[in-house]
Design a protein around this motif. Structure first.
Motif, short mmCIF file in Angstrom:
data_model
loop_
_atom_site.label_atom_id
_atom_site.label_comp_id
_atom_site.label_asym_id
_atom_site.label_seq_id
_atom_site.Cartn_x
_atom_site.Cartn_y
_atom_site.Cartn_z
N GLY A 270 32.59 30.10 54.38
CA GLY A 270 32.84 28.91 53.58
C GLY A 270 33.62 29.18 52.31
O GLY A 270 33.08 29.14 51.22
N TRP A 271 34.90 29.49 52.45
CA TRP A 271 35.69 29.78 51.26
C TRP A 271 35.59 28.69 50.24
O TRP A 271 35.50 28.92 49.05
CB TRP A 271 37.16 29.94 51.65
CG TRP A 271 37.37 31.24 52.29
CD1 TRP A 271 37.70 31.47 53.58
CD2 TRP A 271 37.22 32.52 51.68
NE1 TRP A 271 37.75 32.80 53.82
CE2 TRP A 271 37.48 33.47 52.67
CE3 TRP A 271 36.89 32.94 50.41
CZ2 TRP A 271 37.41 34.82 52.41
CZ3 TRP A 271 36.82 34.29 50.15
CH2 TRP A 271 37.08 35.22 51.15
N ILE A 272 35.60 27.47 50.76
CA ILE A 272 35.59 26.35 49.83
C ILE A 272 34.31 26.36 49.01
O ILE A 272 34.30 26.06 47.82
CB ILE A 272 35.75 25.05 50.62
CG1 ILE A 272 37.07 25.07 51.37
CG2 ILE A 272 35.69 23.86 49.72
CD1 ILE A 272 38.25 25.37 50.51
N ASN A 273 33.23 26.77 49.66
CA ASN A 273 31.98 26.81 48.91
C ASN A 273 32.03 27.86 47.81
O ASN A 273 31.49 27.67 46.73
CB ASN A 273 30.82 27.12 49.85
CG ASN A 273 30.59 25.99 50.80
OD1 ASN A 273 30.81 24.83 50.44
ND2 ASN A 273 30.21 26.30 52.01
N ILE A 274 32.69 28.95 48.11
CA ILE A 274 32.82 29.98 47.08
C ILE A 274 33.58 29.43 45.88
O ILE A 274 33.18 29.58 44.74
CB ILE A 274 33.53 31.22 47.65
CG1 ILE A 274 32.62 31.88 48.67
CG2 ILE A 274 33.88 32.19 46.54
CD1 ILE A 274 33.28 32.96 49.45
N PHE A 275 34.68 28.75 46.19
CA PHE A 275 35.45 28.18 45.09
C PHE A 275 34.64 27.13 44.34
O PHE A 275 34.75 26.99 43.13
CB PHE A 275 36.75 27.56 45.60
CG PHE A 275 37.80 28.58 45.92
CD1 PHE A 275 38.30 29.39 44.94
CD2 PHE A 275 38.26 28.74 47.20
CE1 PHE A 275 39.26 30.34 45.22
CE2 PHE A 275 39.21 29.68 47.50
CZ PHE A 275 39.71 30.49 46.51
N TRP A 276 33.84 26.42 45.10
CA TRP A 276 32.99 25.41 44.48
C TRP A 276 32.08 26.05 43.44
O TRP A 276 32.01 25.64 42.29
CB TRP A 276 32.17 24.75 45.60
CG TRP A 276 31.48 23.48 45.21
CD1 TRP A 276 31.94 22.22 45.41
CD2 TRP A 276 30.20 23.35 44.59
NE1 TRP A 276 31.03 21.32 44.95
CE2 TRP A 276 29.95 21.98 44.44
CE3 TRP A 276 29.24 24.26 44.15
CZ2 TRP A 276 28.80 21.49 43.87
CZ3 TRP A 276 28.08 23.76 43.57
CH2 TRP A 276 27.87 22.39 43.44
N VAL A 277 31.41 27.12 43.88
CA VAL A 277 30.48 27.79 42.98
C VAL A 277 31.23 28.38 41.79
O VAL A 277 30.82 28.25 40.64
CB VAL A 277 29.72 28.89 43.74
CG1 VAL A 277 28.90 29.71 42.78
CG2 VAL A 277 28.85 28.27 44.80
N LEU A 278 32.38 29.01 42.08
CA LEU A 278 33.16 29.60 40.98
C LEU A 278 33.55 28.53 39.99
O LEU A 278 33.53 28.74 38.77
CB LEU A 278 34.42 30.26 41.54
CG LEU A 278 34.24 31.63 42.18
CD1 LEU A 278 35.58 32.12 42.69
CD2 LEU A 278 33.69 32.60 41.17
#
Lengths: 100, 224, 493, 625
Positions: free
Chosen positions: C279-287
């Protein structure tokens, strides 16, 4: 014939040793040398992969990285010299002016 | 990590340094002979006598030296010693390259890295002088160091186990000219033409940058 | 493997090459003309304007995207051209401020501007890169020039220290970036972005690819100062000469995000990745959440305006990551994040121009106490600063507001609770950020200063303030044209 | 165009004042006076041109602003906003007049802020585009912030900060809701717009309405301010300069209640009905709490500030009754509060100019020294207390009547619980009226009656001519609105009736509607303005980006739901779309003034729309016919 896995592990160890040096050492010059170790790890990885694939791109890339490392070293060392020149009269313990 | 450091000043440690230099000097002929082992022809010849795999042995020996050199580099207290060990490591790395048939890169490694870059380092080490001044440190405090070490160990464990498993099982067969100046030139002046040119901009930046950084202010100049 | 050099490729890249050559020209001029007080800034600006004309021409003439210059090493598309324009404008404004600032603080000028130009050409290479090799070379060209610029304040230890800290962390980040690239190369056999985007879909599950991508992500996170990798930012921003700080906050950030977007659109957002187990997008979300929250909270207790703006730039990187998330979900929403980049760049350049303006002769007046009563003595500049601060905080009718609004609109156009949460967190952050953006206003307007500051008097700074505040208002009130350009600035378009 | 002129004059004035030389303070004041008066006189033309029987928008003006997003600079007024606009323009010169002595530092900046504030307030009152409204709404913050911070006293920085942050919290939440409304409306209809007239033709699903109304309501309730969110108000009022307090009480607080009646309730009637009992409960708490706390104050300005909390509780109570008496009453009470509380702040400001204190104990017995002033103060005070014959009474009475019959408003429910709820509310509010009289008389008595205890009070000057002139228009209005309210009420009435009718229609339509997307109602009477003719988003940008969500969803469990956008098949009638300018093309064709479209045309167009576009079964034309 060298198994690629061996090369990659060697490269990774080199990279990680460099990283350990960066993190643990307090001597700036040694820290910079550790960065060079990391870059060497990268180079070895690239060359190892290039060998495994039997192509030259990885080697060409690592050629670029050597040039890059040279440029980085030049700038970094120049800054270092500048720091030590301005620091001559200052107490060593007071390392950073910018602490909040 | 400073456990291995010696308290004796640099001047009294000359014998050690000269012995280190001697070791490096010994490495050079060794490297030269490895070229003979590691070339594809030699590898092809080795097939007839599988008992001795020259490239692999070269790799083992230089790999071990690389790791030893790297360890010593990051543990030396004295930057001069560390720099010499780094040179040693770079030489050993060049040996590893040879075992991978990257002859041109091995040469470049020795010439540019071990030669030019390390001279730069040594120059600065000598210029700055007293090592006590060179303390900087990214990580402060024992705790953060321990945490960082733990993180690195974790990364290393994952990475190495992955690399062991995922690495390409079988390396491709390569032709005679692989890794030679000729083949390198072919890549550098075809596909890598633009990066090859662009890297000159990078070097230009490094030069100008070094000049800008080491300039003194006009006032300072007047005073000097 | 057949390769033939097409001379037309040089024409496509003319603005980049020209800028490099011009930098050499500036160097030459300064070698001949001497070091100080010669306004090499104007020469640099001339070069930037000419290069900008080239970029504009390229934008207008652009019919087919040129994606395979020099064997796929370079790409000319509207996305890159748009970012080029941002770099050039940021460069011009920085050069204008620097021209006055350097004179006041006794820099040697010629090399400074040459480095500025070289860093811009590095940025251009980076966003035009079609191959990871060029990406790295561009990144390093930019970074080395910026390290040098940060450390370029002669005789100031603070500047050299900031430069070194930045350099060291940057070097480590580069090493990680390169290692990540090496791993990607190993698994996929190519470093060409277009090819990678094609190949990587099938390799989405490979752990080595994952490790490589994480390393690349971390390194890029360092460059644009995302939260776990932001430690260097306040020190580097504070220690650097103020025009350089402004340039870093505007152009370097834009370049970093441009590159990140290229990677996101090319590598990270491949369909198999988007909602995959990682979930790359989730990583960016958290970042994104981390970056804006920690950036804003750290900014709250800063008494130093420069440092406060540094933390604010971290927070804005967090907002921009919302844009990255959006682009990761739908690449056609690129306009929103690019508009934000423009708005933020213009505003922050203006704000740092004020910070540069207010100091004099080896003294940077950057604490809030230094700003007391500025509005009384210099009402126009105080007004401009207020405008910039409101724009950073996102109050209408400024560029910052419209950018935020547009970004939120893009984020909310996905009917998903996750995006809604992200926007709400961003909103909460905006309120927090308003608290510290108001503090310089309080200092300037509500407090009485002990003595009138003696700021820079050069007109070039006033020019910058005029231009940036006009742009802030134009982007806030008549954003149509810029929106249209930003919407056209698609990758490969 | 008239509205544009009313907006432009203060703005021009602000720029003109800003460009004046710093030294010429008196000149800046005169300049401000000229421009506020000019604005006022021009706004009088609104009354002259206002068609009494027309319940819809008048003086409408619309010009595309940001084409690619469907933002129009759309303004217009109806019976609801007419008097509020006039209140704003009237208070402009009055406030200006009051600052002649009170403000003596940075006069130029003060006048410019005042003018910008006036422009922003009028803008927020007349805008018919959610985006434009939001912009004006936020612009109001800045000059008010500066007014409190620069020219205030005491803990002014704290008060200014609190004011900004409180308001910002609410308005940013509202911004999210606005964007959500925009995006979901666009996704459902393919027509992306912020236009209020278009958006009010749609109803959202029940769940969505509950949250969207809440988001709007938080923003407005902070501004009103409603009971638990009111804490910024006493600080802001006490610390602000007189002019700031007057504007704040007079117009700025009305923005909250106006926001409810203009935006929150019409857009989300179901949400409004759900929240209404809670809001009226809070309003009643506010009435009583405000009154009690006001009584306990030792500071005159704080007392009046808390009285605002109490009075605006009445306004909210009437509004939430959702019947004609209640809504009309609260509209009327908004005006009353603007006039009487504005007047009270002016009076206290005049005392402050003389004595530099707001402490009640510092005064007493002023009646003897300042008979004219005391007389005028009494009239204003009594108006605020709701004495029959003065304006306050009319509003409060209507509100109580409305609140008493509350149950008829909430979607026509006659359940006993609603009846009892409304009776209870009205009953408690009636106690609030009495309490109001108590604390105001207490204030008056403390200030004016009794012996002169403080020697400084012994030689105070009576009201000057300038001060009398300041009060005069307010006093005239107090009597006029109290004795002959018809001209005011008759202009409100049609708009209020329409408001209630639409409210009921839309409530019925949204009751039980649980769809994700808004559905359009074809049957609203005001829809003749609501053609998508204003400015369709430029083909390409918005439409393309939001419709491009059609990427294949990966088979794995999605963590983020892809935009569920039905590709809109609606073909909008060609006739009513403006000529879309080709991008980067030649100069735009001169904009033809927007044609009023006759009902026949309207029907025809609607038929076309129905025939061409609406896919059957999308529930588009549900609702109550």
């Amino acid at each position: 014939m060298v198994p690629t896995g061996y090369v990659l592990v060697l490269a990774a160890v080199l990279f990680l040793l460099g990283l350990v040096g960066v993190v643990l050492r307090r001597n700036v010059i040694i820290v910079m040398m550790s960065v060079e170790l990391m870059l060497n790890g990268v180079n070895m990885t690239l060359i190892g992969f290039a060998r495994a694939r039997g192509e030259m791109f990885g080697q060409a890339f690592s050629f670029m990285i050597i040039a890059l490392a040279a440029a980085e070293a030049a700038v970094g060392l120049a800054i270092l010299v500048a720091i030590f020149r301005t620091r001559r009269t200052v107490n060593v313990d007071e390392i950073s002016l910018m602490r909040h | 990590m400073d456990l291995l450091s010696q308290k004796t000043p640099l001047s009294q440690r000359r014998p050690f340094i000269s012995s280190l230099m001697a070791t490096i000097a010994l490495l050079v002929p060794w490297l030269a002979t490895s070229v003979a082992w590691a070339t594809p022809q030699a590898a092809a010849a080795a097939k007839t006598a599988p008992a001795f795999n020259g490239a692999l042995w070269t790799f083992y020996i230089f790999g071990a030296l690389t790791i030893a050199g790297a360890l010593l580099t990051i543990t030396r207290r004295n930057p001069v010693t560390a720099a010499l060990w780094l040179v040693f490591t770079l030489f050993a790395t060049a040996g590893v390259y040879l075992s991978l048939h990257a002859t041109f890169m091995a040469a470049i490694q020795v010439l540019v890295y071990a030669g030019a870059i390390m001279v730069l380092f040594m120059f600065v080490v000598m210029m700055v002088g007293n090592t006590e001044r060179q303390e900087f440190g990214i990580m402060r405090g024992l705790f953060s160091k321990v945490v960082a070490l733990g993180a690195i160990a974790l990364l290393g464990w994952r990475l190495i186990s992955l690399l062991m498993r995922q690495a390409p099982a079988k390396a491709a067969m390569v032709s005679d000219g692989y890794g030679s100046v000729h083949s390198m030139g072919g890549v550098l002046f075809r596909e890598y033409l633009f990066p090859f040119e662009a890297i000159s901009v990078l070097l230009l930046v490094a030069i100008v940058g070094a000049v800008v950084i080491s300039r003194r202010s006009t006032e300072e100049k007047e005073e000097v | 493997m057949s390769f033939s050099l097409n001379p037309a490729d040089f024409v496509h890249l003319a603005p980049v090459l020209f800028l490099t050559v011009w930098a050499c020209l500036v160097l030459l001029a300064s070698a001949i003309g001497g070091g100080h007080g010669r306004h090499y800034g104007l020469l640099a600006i001339l070069g930037l304007i000419l290069s900008g004309l080239g970029v504009a021409l390229s934008w207008v003439q652009h019919v087919q995207p040129a994606t395979d210059l020099f064997a796929g090493m370079m790409v000319v598309d509207r996305f890159a051209l748009f970012l080029d324009m941002i770099f050039i404008i940021a460069g011009i404004l920085t050069a204008l401020v620097a021209d006055a600032y350097l004179e006041e603080h006794r820099f040697t000028e010629g090399e400074f501007f040459a480095l500025l130009l070289l860093s811009i050409s590095g940025m251009m290479m980076m966003v035009h890169a079609g191959d990871l090799v060029m990406f790295v070379i561009g990144l390093e060209t930019m970074s080395l020039a910026i390290y040098a610029l940060v450390a370029s304040w002669p005789g100031q230890r603070r500047s050299a220290e900031a430069g070194f800290k930045y350099f060291l962390m940057g070097a480590v980040a580069s090493a990680f970036l390169l290692y990540g690239i090496a791993l990607l190369y190993g698994v996929t056999g190519t470093t060409n972005l277009a090819k990678l985007a094609g190949v990587i879909n099938g390799k989405a599950g490979e752990p080595l690819v994952l490790v490589g991508m994480f390393m690349i992500l971390g390194a890029m996170g360092f460059k644009v100062a995302l939260v776990p990798f932001h430690m260097w930012t306040p020190d580097a921003y504070e220690g650097a000469p103020t025009p350089v700080t402004g340039f870093m906050a505007a152009a370097v950030k834009a370049a970093g995000f441009g590159a990140l977007l290229r990677l996101v659109a090319g590598l990270f957002s491949a369909d198999a990745w988007t909602f995959g187990s990682t979930g790359w997008i989730n990583i960016f979300w958290v970042l994104s959440v981390l970056t804006m929250t920690i950036g804003n909270i750290s900014a709250l207790r800063q008494n130093n305006v420069k440092r406060m703006l540094a933390y604010s730039s971290i927070a804005h990187a967090g907002y921009l990551l919302i844009g990255v998330v959006v682009v990761g979900l739908d690449p056609s929403q690129m306009g929103a994040v690019l508009f934000y980049v423009v708005a933020y760049a213009v505003t922050t350049l203006g704000a740092f121009a004020v910070v540069a303006w207010i100091g004099s002769r080896d003294v940077e007046r950057t604490t809030l106490e230094d700003w007391y009563g500025v509005a009384k003595h210099h009402p126009a500049v105080a007004l401009a600063m207020m405008l910039f601060l409101f724009s950073l905080g996102g109050l209408p009718p400024t560029a910052g507001f419209f950018a935020k609004f547009y970004l939120f609109k893009a984020a909310l156009s996905f009917d998903s609770p996750q995006m809604l949460t992200l926007v709400l967190i961003a909103i909460a952050n905006s309120v927090v950020s308003m608290y510290y953006y108001l503090r310089p206003i309080v200092a300037m307007y509500f407090r009485e200063g002990a003595s009138a500051p003696k700021p820079l008097t050069s007109f070039s700074v006033y020019w910058v303030l005029g231009i940036t505040s006009a742009l802030v208002l134009i982007l806030g009130m008549a954003p149509d044209a810029t929106l249209a350009w930003a919407a056209q600035a698609l990758m490969g378009g | 165009m008239l509205l544009i002129a009313i907006l432009a004059i203060p703005l021009v004035g602000a720029i003109a004042v800003a460009l004046m030389p710093r030294k010429d303070e008196q000149g800046a004041r005169h300049m401000g006076m000229v421009f506020t008066l000019l604005t006022f006189f021009v706004s009088l033309a609104l009354i002259a041109g206002f068609k009494i029987s027309d319940p819809g928008m008048q003086f409408e003006f619309s010009v595309p602003w940001v084409r690619s997003l469907g933002i129009n600079f759309h303004v217009g007024i109806d019976g609801i906003s007419l008097w509020l606009v006039l209140l704003a323009t009237l208070l402009g010169p009055i406030v200006m007049l009051s600052t002649y002595k009170a403000i003596d530092t940075r006069v130029k900046e003060f006048v410019a802020s005042l003018l910008i504030l006036e422009m922003a307030m009028i803008g927020a009152l007349v805008s018919l585009d959610l985006f434009v409204f939001y912009v004006f709404w936020e612009i109001m913050l800045v000059p008010m912030y500066l007014m409190i911070g620069v020219w205030g006293h005491g803990a002014k920085i704290y008060a200014a900060l609190k004011f900004v942050l409180y308001t910002l919290v609410g308005s940013l939440v509202m911004l999210v809701a606005i964007i959500y409304v925009y995006v979901s409306h666009g996704a459902a209809t393919g027509f992306y717009t912020f236009d209020y007239m278009v958006l009010t033709q749609s109803v959202w699903g029940e769940q969505a309405q509950i949250f969207l109304f809440l988001a709007f309501a938080i923003a407005f309730a902070i501004k009103v301010p409603m009971f638990p969110l009111h804490t910024w108000l006493p600080d802001a009022h006490t610390q602000a300069p007189t002019a700031g307090s007057v504007i704040l009480a007079g117009v700025l607080l009305k923005m909250g209640t106006y926001g409810f009646i203009r935006f929150a309730i019409p857009l989300f009637p179901y949400g409004a009905a759900v929240w209404a009992p809670y809001i009226s409960g809070l309003a009643v708490i506010g009435i009583i709490y405000g009154a009690l706390v006001a009584y306990a104050q030792k500071d005159a300005k704080k007392l009046v500030a808390y009285s605002s909390v109490s009075h605006l509780g009445f306004v909210m109570l009437g509004l939430m009754a959702m019947n004609e008496a209640g809504v009309t009453g609260s509209l009327y009470q908004m005006l009353n509060h603007g006039i009487s509380t504005g007047g009270l702040f002016l009076a206290i400001g005049m005392l402050y100019e003389r004595r530099h204190t707001h402490e009640l104990d510092q005064f007493g017995g002023l009646w003897r020294r300042m008979p004219v002033f005391a007389g005028m103060f009494m009239i204003i005070m009594l108006s605020s207390a709701g004495l029959p014959g003065l304006n306050g009474f009319v509003g409060e009475f209507l509100i109580l009547v409305g609140a008493f019959t509350h149950h008829q408003g909430v979607a026509g429910t006659d359940l006993p619980i609603f009846i009892w709820h409304s009776r209870l509310m009205a009953g408690i509010a009636a106690i609030g009226v009495v309490l109001g009289a108590v604390y105001l008389l207490h204030l008056y008595q403390k200030l004016m009656f009794g012996p002169i205890t403080q020697p400084k009070n012994a030689d105070l000057d009576d009201a000057s001519w300038r001060e009398i002139l300041t009060f005069a228009p307010l006093i005239v209005l107090i009597f006029a609105m109290g004795i002959y309210p018809k001209p005011f009420l008759e202009r409100m009435e049609p708009a209020v009736k329409l408001f209630l009718k639409e409210y009921k229609v839309k409530y019925k339509a949204s009751e039980g509607y649980t769809g994700q997307q808004p559905k359009q109602l074809a049957s609203l009477s005001r829809s003749k303005y609501a053609l998508p003719a204003l400015s369709a988003p430029r083909a390409g940008i918005v439409a393309k980006t939001t419709m491009a969500g059609g990427k294949a969803v990966s088979p794995k469990v999605p963590k983020i739901v892809r935009p569920k956008i039905v590709p809109p098949k609606v073909v909008r009638p060609k006739i009513v779309r403006p000529k879309v300018r080709p991008r980067g093309g030649a100069a735009p064709a001169p904009r033809t003034p927007r044609k009023r479209i006759s009902p026949e045309d309207m029907r025809r167009i609607r038929r076309q729309m129905q025939q061409r576009g609406r896919p059957p079964g999308r529930g588009g034309r549900g609702g109550a016919g």
